[in-house]
Design a protein around this motif. Structure first.
Motif, mmCIF file in Angstrom:
data_model
loop_
_atom_site.group_PDB
_atom_site.id
_atom_site.type_symbol
_atom_site.label_atom_id
_atom_site.label_comp_id
_atom_site.label_asym_id
_atom_site.label_seq_id
_atom_site.Cartn_x
_atom_site.Cartn_y
_atom_site.Cartn_z
ATOM 1 N N ALA A 138 -0.672 -0.404 -1.572
ATOM 2 C CA ALA A 138 0.379 -1.962 -2.357
ATOM 3 C C ALA A 138 0.389 -2.106 -1.450
ATOM 4 C CB ALA A 138 0.509 -2.239 -3.207
ATOM 5 N N GLY A 139 0.557 -4.319 -0.380
ATOM 6 C CA GLY A 139 1.634 -3.961 -0.015
ATOM 7 C C GLY A 139 1.249 -6.112 0.273
ATOM 8 N N GLU A 140 2.735 -6.835 0.546
ATOM 9 C CA GLU A 140 1.657 -7.903 0.637
ATOM 10 C C GLU A 140 2.927 -8.436 1.027
ATOM 11 O OE1 GLU A 140 3.002 -9.697 -3.671
ATOM 12 O OE2 GLU A 140 4.563 -8.328 -3.988
ATOM 13 N N TRP A 162 -6.484 0.111 -3.729
ATOM 14 C CA TRP A 162 -5.834 -0.273 -3.485
ATOM 15 C C TRP A 162 -5.130 -1.991 -3.819
ATOM 16 C CZ3 TRP A 162 -5.161 -0.066 2.418
ATOM 17 C CH2 TRP A 162 -5.731 0.342 3.230
ATOM 18 N N ALA A 163 -4.281 -2.744 -2.902
ATOM 19 C CA ALA A 163 -3.916 -3.863 -3.690
ATOM 20 C C ALA A 163 -2.552 -4.847 -2.860
ATOM 21 C CB ALA A 163 -2.891 -3.087 -5.223
ATOM 22 N N LEU A 164 -3.500 -5.235 -2.252
ATOM 23 C CA LEU A 164 -3.404 -5.906 -1.019
ATOM 24 C C LEU A 164 -3.506 -7.228 -1.492
ATOM 25 C CD1 LEU A 164 -4.777 -3.849 2.222
ATOM 26 C CD2 LEU A 164 -2.334 -3.999 1.118
ATOM 27 N N ALA A 165 -2.121 -7.864 -1.060
ATOM 28 C CA ALA A 165 -2.038 -9.799 -1.925
ATOM 29 C C ALA A 165 -2.733 -10.359 -0.532
ATOM 30 C CB ALA A 165 -0.803 -9.490 -2.369
ATOM 31 N N SER A 171 0.067 5.573 5.487
ATOM 32 C CA SER A 171 -1.229 6.289 4.015
ATOM 33 C C SER A 171 -1.303 7.844 4.801
ATOM 34 C CB SER A 171 -2.161 5.504 4.522
ATOM 35 O OG SER A 171 -1.825 4.327 4.350
ATOM 36 N N LEU A 220 6.261 -2.642 1.633
ATOM 37 C CA LEU A 220 4.774 -1.774 1.449
ATOM 38 C C LEU A 220 5.006 -0.972 0.659
ATOM 39 C CD1 LEU A 220 3.531 -1.518 5.390
ATOM 40 C CD2 LEU A 220 1.692 -2.627 3.797
ATOM 41 N N ARG A 247 -7.733 -0.854 5.467
ATOM 42 C CA ARG A 247 -8.510 -0.378 4.649
ATOM 43 C C ARG A 247 -9.832 0.259 5.060
ATOM 44 N NH1 ARG A 247 -9.905 -3.766 -0.765
ATOM 45 N NH2 ARG A 247 -11.455 -2.254 -2.286
ATOM 46 N N ASP A 291 -2.548 5.304 -3.545
ATOM 47 C CA ASP A 291 -2.657 4.120 -3.688
ATOM 48 C C ASP A 291 -2.072 3.496 -2.692
ATOM 49 O OD1 ASP A 291 -3.474 4.254 -6.606
ATOM 50 O OD2 ASP A 291 -1.510 5.410 -7.127
#
Length: 213
Positions: free
Chosen positions: A136-138, A101-104, A120, A146, A84, A134
């Protein structure tokens, strides 16, 4: 798509040198100007140029160290704060791009982090006129998922990069521009994963599923 390791490494090195050429060249120019300039105000402007170029060079080196390299100093899991910070620093040089960012998870497998960084970068390069990125990942059901979405006017996405991600780009057509995507394909294949891409006039969506091993 089978690519010789040496060929891929050489192209990745070429890509690294290409991206560092501009900030390093600006450092050289700034030093030359500083050596000749006597006006205090102009000397301060030279110092500002040197500082900006040095920061840009350092940010890119840190980014590519983890995106392309072995990332020594990290275990099999990497804190998400690391990628990040690297992406945020890279985008900071372009005020026309914003990042959300939306990283779980607090940690991600190293392979997923390398993938996140490279996807990215592809997204950033697609935003030639600015826009939003944007990320995101989990980790769930034994795999890292991702999604990177680049939204903005006139998305620029080389279809050869999509082919490289899909493993359909002939090795003879590989270049320093497509080498990172080819590296990601080989990485995903080694884990039993893969990629999805969707491109429109105002958006590029890149998805990856990487089984955790």
């Amino acid at each position: 798509m089978t690519i010789a390791t040496l060929d891929l490494a050489s192209l990745l090195c070429s890509r690294l040198c290409h991206d560092l050429l501009s900030p390093v060249g600006a450092l050289t120019n700034g030093l030359e100007l500083l050596a000749e300039e006597r006006d205090p105000e102009m000397r301060q402007k030279c110092m500002d140029l040197l500082e900006q170029s040095a920061t840009s060079s350092a940010n890119k080196l840190r980014f590519f160290r983890l995106a392309f390299g072995a990332a020594g100093g990290f275990g099999e899991m990497v804190p998400v704060a690391e990628p990040r910070a690297l992406v945020d620093a890279l985008v900071a040089a372009n005020p026309r791009i914003s990042v959300a960012w939306a990283l779980a998870d607090d940690m991600l497998p190293k392979a997923a982090v390398k993938t996140l960084l490279n996807l990215s970068l592809i997204g950033i390069e697609a935003l030639v006129r600015g826009g939003s990125l944007d990320i995101a990942g989990e980790v769930r059901n034994g795999a890292t998922e991702l999604v990177i979405r680049a939204s903005g006017p006139r998305i620029a996405f080389d279809p050869l990069v999509a082919q490289a991600l899909a493993g359909t780009l002939p090795p003879a057509e590989l270049s320093s521009r497509t080498a990172p995507a080819a590296m990601l394909y080989q990485l995903a294949q080694s884990l039993g994963g893969g990629f999805q891409t969707h491109v429109a006039a105002d958006a590029l969506v890149l998805g990856a599923v990487l089984p955790v091993r």
